[in-house]
Design a protein around this motif. Structure first.
Motif, PDB file in Angstrom:
ATOM      1  N   GLU A 162       7.662   7.072   2.854  1.00 51.82           N
ATOM      2  CA  GLU A 162       7.348   5.655   2.707  1.00 51.82           C
ATOM      3  C   GLU A 162       5.844   5.438   2.682  1.00 51.82           C
ATOM      4  O   GLU A 162       5.337   4.611   1.921  1.00 51.82           O
ATOM      5  CB  GLU A 162       7.986   4.845   3.829  1.00 51.82           C
ATOM      6  N   ASP A 163       5.100   6.188   3.490  1.00 53.64           N
ATOM      7  CA  ASP A 163       3.639   6.077   3.483  1.00 53.64           C
ATOM      8  C   ASP A 163       3.065   6.520   2.144  1.00 53.64           C
ATOM      9  O   ASP A 163       2.138   5.906   1.617  1.00 53.64           O
ATOM     10  CB  ASP A 163       3.046   6.923   4.611  1.00 53.64           C
ATOM     11  N   THR A 164       3.629   7.592   1.581  1.00 49.00           N
ATOM     12  CA  THR A 164       3.178   8.083   0.274  1.00 49.00           C
ATOM     13  C   THR A 164       3.453   7.063  -0.812  1.00 49.00           C
ATOM     14  O   THR A 164       2.616   6.811  -1.690  1.00 49.00           O
ATOM     15  CB  THR A 164       3.882   9.418  -0.067  1.00 49.00           C
ATOM     16  N   ALA A 165       4.630   6.457  -0.769  1.00 49.61           N
ATOM     17  CA  ALA A 165       5.002   5.438  -1.750  1.00 49.61           C
ATOM     18  C   ALA A 165       4.075   4.232  -1.651  1.00 49.61           C
ATOM     19  O   ALA A 165       3.665   3.658  -2.667  1.00 49.61           O
ATOM     20  CB  ALA A 165       6.449   5.015  -1.542  1.00 49.61           C
TER      21      ALA A 165
ATOM     22  N   LEU B 147       6.227  -4.958   1.379  1.00 47.92           N
ATOM     23  CA  LEU B 147       5.722  -3.674   0.881  1.00 47.92           C
ATOM     24  C   LEU B 147       5.022  -3.827  -0.461  1.00 47.92           C
ATOM     25  O   LEU B 147       4.062  -3.114  -0.759  1.00 47.92           O
ATOM     26  CB  LEU B 147       6.877  -2.677   0.762  1.00 47.92           C
ATOM     27  N   CYS B 148       5.511  -4.747  -1.304  1.00 48.95           N
ATOM     28  CA  CYS B 148       4.881  -4.955  -2.606  1.00 48.95           C
ATOM     29  C   CYS B 148       3.566  -5.721  -2.487  1.00 48.95           C
ATOM     30  O   CYS B 148       2.609  -5.413  -3.188  1.00 48.95           O
ATOM     31  CB  CYS B 148       5.823  -5.736  -3.525  1.00 48.95           C
TER      32      CYS B 148
ATOM     33  N   PRO C  86       1.065  -3.241   0.606  1.00 45.92           N
ATOM     34  CA  PRO C  86       1.633  -1.912   0.856  1.00 45.92           C
ATOM     35  C   PRO C  86       0.924  -1.101   1.925  1.00 45.92           C
ATOM     36  O   PRO C  86       1.555  -0.282   2.603  1.00 45.92           O
ATOM     37  CB  PRO C  86       1.540  -1.226  -0.509  1.00 45.92           C
ATOM     38  N   LEU C  87      -0.375  -1.309   2.119  1.00 46.88           N
ATOM     39  CA  LEU C  87      -1.101  -0.508   3.103  1.00 46.88           C
ATOM     40  C   LEU C  87      -1.067  -1.119   4.500  1.00 46.88           C
ATOM     41  O   LEU C  87      -1.416  -0.471   5.481  1.00 46.88           O
ATOM     42  CB  LEU C  87      -2.550  -0.309   2.655  1.00 46.88           C
ATOM     43  N   LYS C  88      -0.659  -2.383   4.596  1.00 46.77           N
ATOM     44  CA  LYS C  88      -0.580  -3.039   5.905  1.00 46.77           C
ATOM     45  C   LYS C  88       0.799  -2.899   6.524  1.00 46.77           C
ATOM     46  O   LYS C  88       0.945  -2.856   7.743  1.00 46.77           O
ATOM     47  CB  LYS C  88      -0.917  -4.529   5.774  1.00 46.77           C
ATOM     48  N   ALA C  89       1.834  -2.863   5.685  1.00 46.74           N
ATOM     49  CA  ALA C  89       3.208  -2.833   6.174  1.00 46.74           C
ATOM     50  C   ALA C  89       3.560  -1.429   6.659  1.00 46.74           C
ATOM     51  O   ALA C  89       3.494  -0.471   5.894  1.00 46.74           O
ATOM     52  CB  ALA C  89       4.161  -3.266   5.068  1.00 46.74           C
TER      53      ALA C  89
END
Length: 223
Positions: free
Chosen positions: A40-43, A103-104, A107-110
């Motif tokens: 999930e982090d990579t995505a 997430l959309c 994405p980097l905060k969630a």
């Protein structure tokens, strides 16, 4: 937070937590494994770095085309909630509606706190393990949840963004997560405004009866 609520409720929370002051938005949910957490982090990194992909995903999520209706039905069934729910309530699931949009948009905060099924099953004390999985309101959750924030918070000091963390977990879980954050030196800024979940009394009573029939305790919160 609530696992099932009106889209209006989730939209209101999204409007709040996507403000620039927030460095991190902790999402509720137990992933299957640490590997899934890393995936999930990579995505999230890929979405953040690809504007075209991000725009495509935002539109797909807005159209509710990112999941199979059978998945939604299964999630409602797991909470013993009537499916489809009364149309006028416009109830949706946290995972498919709130989390997907969050997430959309950021994405980097969630982030999922690093609570994963394999880590829960590795807990040596079977009482803590059982109570974490079956009774989220139990005080046994306290020491299980504490310490599971290490991974999401590891880059906090280096963050160029805001300095506030939003904890989007259920009320009974939040108290344990907040206790952990307070021991780390954070301060409580605000509990935020009260937002109605959008349930009707009739649906609430029907769901509570199903939980009781299944021998489970139903969270009596109906805002």
């Amino acid at each position: 937070m609530q696992h099932i609520a009106s889209s209006k409720f989730y939209d209101s929370v999204l409007e709040e937590v996507t403000q620039n002051k927030y460095y991190l938005v902790l999402m509720e949910g137990v992933l299957d494994s640490v590997d899934q957490l890393k995936q999930e982090d990579t995505a999230a990194l890929r979405i953040a770095s690809d504007d075209e992909l991000r725009s495509h995903l935002i539109q797909k999520v807005a159209d509710n085309a990112h999941y199979d209706p059978k998945d939604e039905e299964a999630l409602f069934a797991s909470s013993y909630v009537q499916y489809p729910p009364p149309a006028e309530l416009n109830l949706v699931h946290q995972e498919l509606y709130f989390k997907a949009r969050l997430l959309c948009r950021t994405p980097l905060k969630a982030k999922n706190s690093d609570v994963t099924r394999d880590r829960i099953l590795a807990i040596e004390d079977p009482v803590d393990q059982r109570f974490f999985i079956t009774d989220g309101r139990s005080d046994h959750c306290a020491k299980v949840l504490r310490g599971f924030l290490d991974e999401p918070l590891q880059h906090y000091d280096d963050s160029p963004g805001g300095d506030t963390i939003a904890v989007c977990w259920g009320d009974e879980h939040c108290k344990h997560l907040l206790e952990d954050l307070l021991t780390r030196g954070f301060e409580v800024e605000s509990e935020g405004p009260t937002r109605p979940y959008g349930w009707s009394e009739e649906l609430y009573n029907d769901t509570a009866a199903k939980w009781q029939a299944a021998g489970k305790s139903f969270n009596p919160i109906l805002a």
